[in-house]
Design a protein around this motif. Sequence first.
Motif, PDB file in Angstrom:
ATOM      1  N   VAL A 398     -44.908  -7.177  74.383  1.00 21.13           N
ATOM      2  CA  VAL A 398     -43.540  -7.526  74.772  1.00 21.13           C
ATOM      3  C   VAL A 398     -43.239  -6.815  76.092  1.00 21.13           C
ATOM      4  O   VAL A 398     -43.995  -5.940  76.519  1.00 21.13           O
ATOM      5  N   TYR A 406     -38.397  -3.665  69.812  1.00 17.43           N
ATOM      6  CA  TYR A 406     -39.370  -4.520  69.133  1.00 17.43           C
ATOM      7  C   TYR A 406     -40.051  -3.767  67.989  1.00 17.43           C
ATOM      8  O   TYR A 406     -40.202  -4.305  66.878  1.00 17.43           O
ATOM      9  N   TYR A 464     -38.476 -11.766  71.878  1.00 17.59           N
ATOM     10  CA  TYR A 464     -38.420 -10.692  72.868  1.00 17.59           C
ATOM     11  C   TYR A 464     -39.042 -11.100  74.201  1.00 17.59           C
ATOM     12  O   TYR A 464     -39.177 -10.266  75.098  1.00 17.59           O
ATOM     13  N   GLY A 466     -42.157 -12.097  74.587  1.00 16.40           N
ATOM     14  CA  GLY A 466     -43.481 -11.495  74.613  1.00 16.40           C
ATOM     15  C   GLY A 466     -44.606 -12.501  74.460  1.00 16.40           C
ATOM     16  O   GLY A 466     -44.416 -13.718  74.534  1.00 16.40           O
TER      17      GLY A 466
END
Length: 975
Positions: A398, A406, A464, A466
């Motif tokens: 991320v 996270y 996120y 990611g």
Amino acid sequence: MERLERDLRERVAGEVRFDAGSRAMYAHDASNYRWPPIGVVVPDTVDAGAEAVAVCREHRVPVLSRGGGTSLAGQCCNTAVVIDWSKNCNRLVELDTGARTAVVEPGACLDDLNTALEPHGLTVGPRPSTHATCTIGGMVGNDSCGATAQAYGRMTASVERLEILTYDGVRTWVGPTDDDEYARILAAGGRRAEIYRELRVLRDDGLALLRTRYPDIPRRVSGYSLDELLPENRFNVARALVGSEGTLVTVLHAEIRLFEAPKARALVVLGYDDIAAAADAVPAVAAHEPLALEGLDDELVRLARADALMSTDVRRELPAGAGWLMVRFGGRSQREADERADALVEALGTSPNSPRVQDRHDPAEERKLWKVREAGLGATAYPPGEPDTHEGWEDAAVPPDKLGDYLRDFRALVDEFGLEPISLYGHFGQGCVHTRIPFDLSDDAGIARYRDFVQRAARLVVSYGGSLSGEHGDGQSRAELLPLMFGDDMVALFGRFKAIFDPDDRMNPGKVATPSREQRPERLDDHLDRHGYHPSEPETSFSYPNDDHRFTHAAARCVGIGNCRSSSGGVMCPSYRVTGEEKHATRGRARLLNEMMRGEVIQDGWRSKDVADALDLCLACKGCRHDCPVGVDMATYKAEFLSHHYEGRIRPPAHYAMGWLPLWAGLASAAPRAVNAVTHAPGLARVVKAAGGVDRRRELPRFAGERFSDWFRRRRPQGSGWRGPVVLWPDTFTDSFHPEAGKAAVEVLEKAGFRVEVPPRPSPLGTARDGLCCGLTWISTGQLGTAARVLRRTARALGPRLRAGEEVVVLEPSCAAVFRADAPELLAGDPEIGLLRDRTRTLAELLDEHDVPFPKAKQVKAIAQPHCHHHAIMGFDADRAVLARAGVDTEVLDVGCCGLAGNFGFERGHYDVSVGAAELGLWPAVRSAPSGTAVLADGFSCRTQIEAGTDAAPRHLAELLRDAVLTANPACSAR
């Protein structure tokens, strides 16, 4: 398949293997998956590998390129013809130090390449934790990173050009392509022009997607790198192919960018209350531009300590906390590196949430700490007393500035599924998190839960911004999840990219992407290795305490990391280092045993010739028991296998000759000179060796004129014995072949204040019936019933002294290792065997534990070759301490096994590997030692091998201490 195999054999220079053993070994990588291949090709040259692809094309069978075989997402196992580049295609072809570039073959091992670059002050940028075994081709295929990607970027940034081969036969170099080059390619026509034209159309059709759908993070490894085709990236076809995992082309050569290697390093360790708090600090730390920025939690530290990967004092050296950042700086001088580290410490000291700091400038301490981080996968795979863990969500990434949040959400997800405990660690500077999770992958319910978890975890990472993979790639474990990250339209572009290079899906099919919308990548929960693995548990001689007392679990213990394939450092795996052959690595043998228990590819169980052939060149050095990150103990597995394999059958001659050595040594003591005359007379020696299964090139050891035990019985004790009694164990090697070591040990112990006792020896004719022995030679040849009887007899004879608290000093390391490890596992629960284990000491351990004083020796220099069993079971720390206290300036060699390894090096068929192992390290080290340097080797095998290949006269520690220290100063025995 018969025609395919025939054509490969006729046209490919190299080895072509369609046998069950080879298919079993290559059915696994380091992932959760199992795919027995069609066959295996080990080409002699790159051109031979290209010819193998051509043959496969004519037969329309899939192809899978393989390097180190350490992939964690299933990239390196498939129903295909596997081309293993690592054995022969591993050359540094061209080095341009001015341009800082190198052209290498795909099988070049990263550590070996960096060793070749070291004299030029250069290094490859990315350095994964598998650096000792991973290959450049594999790194290109996987877009490898490692800790140093913090400074040097992913492998994508290092690739300048690639020589590729498409499945349909186009062989060409690719790289950045300007408009003029593009025009020349199209003007030339043919299939190459068609590929470039279609790539340009794909790029133009997807411009908006390529500029918006890739997350702007440093660790985006998932998906194909189509953004490298953008005009601002110079339409770089080579870099677009990096990370494609062998699904598009075969890489034949790689031209890579090199970097100036830091001349010095400094390490700062920052302690925080928990791992999420450590992650919160990453942006501030990363601003100081470190070489590496790694995170680890208290769970990893706990597991590393429990798994003996970390010495007990290292934990004390970490700053207080439950989460740590390890920040490594590089510099052109130590001063520069230290100044950069000091600047970080000063800046953090004034921050609102300043950490606890441990500043490390000692390279040895830094390596010790870094080893814990690199050992993460091994330490977390088999947590003691806890469920086995698996990959499956081990490397998501991320944005680094969101990493702390996270981790908190990910921990909550793990808690929701009840999958604790887990460890969280990784390349925090780039937001990449590693973990292994205790999924149950053995039945349908557990697998359904696994599937649910990874889908939830994928959505969390995407929320996120990611990447599903930040290092290990997509393979099979994440390919079907790519629409969650990229969307269906972007995944469709991946499919078009695949179709341009491989329209018929013959290159590592089912991984990453498919060439048509009608096809889908393999599901993440298909072909799981543990699914349905419930073989019947065989009765075994050893107890396998670390595997729930199940041999089937021990046989499945290998997770495929491949440390046994390293070319230097540690002990394992000597036969692989000589042959470069997978089946002679610990991993290859472990895979064969696993498949033997499964009974599908290898169907003849304990009678398997494939397994027997692979184990034949196992030296039983026990190096893997210590050096393997998950503790695979191939020496024990080999002894177990041989016990079953030869049950009710005639054994090889060496098993009767060298396996029963204690008996023959006892008999020979009646007339040792006569026996020596027979075994060394030119004609008779040849007959004796042939009858005993001994290689004709080996000289048989000479029996001593008088056994140590006989010498001891006729002498009078000396010294006051104020420290009390110790039992000096008269092992067969010391007693019958090298009694001088025993005599020296007696003198050392008596001068140190001990009263020395030696167990009585029976008459020669009674040796087989009631002799005392550790049973080593019977164990190493798989005669475990006899070994158990001998050990019980020995433990009973020593019982009164053991119960009285006396310690047993064993001079031969392999015999000490039997008492400490093999015996308790062979005779589990026997209280006298347990006492023997607890009371057994090496000479150095006894002297160190009793803090025996030594006068400083004058100008004594030595090199020491630790016996492999010493390295694996007892460790060499006590020896280092005693030698240092005695003032002996000792270089402890780290050059691997001597190659003799007890009976192994004597047996017919083993000579070349035995000598090859010695030539890899030990013999050159001894030959190059300065004149006057003492050569220290406690193992009889080590001394014998050194004498066979050098002019040195190696000695036991007892002899060195007596001759260099104690004899020169009798006053050291004063109380």
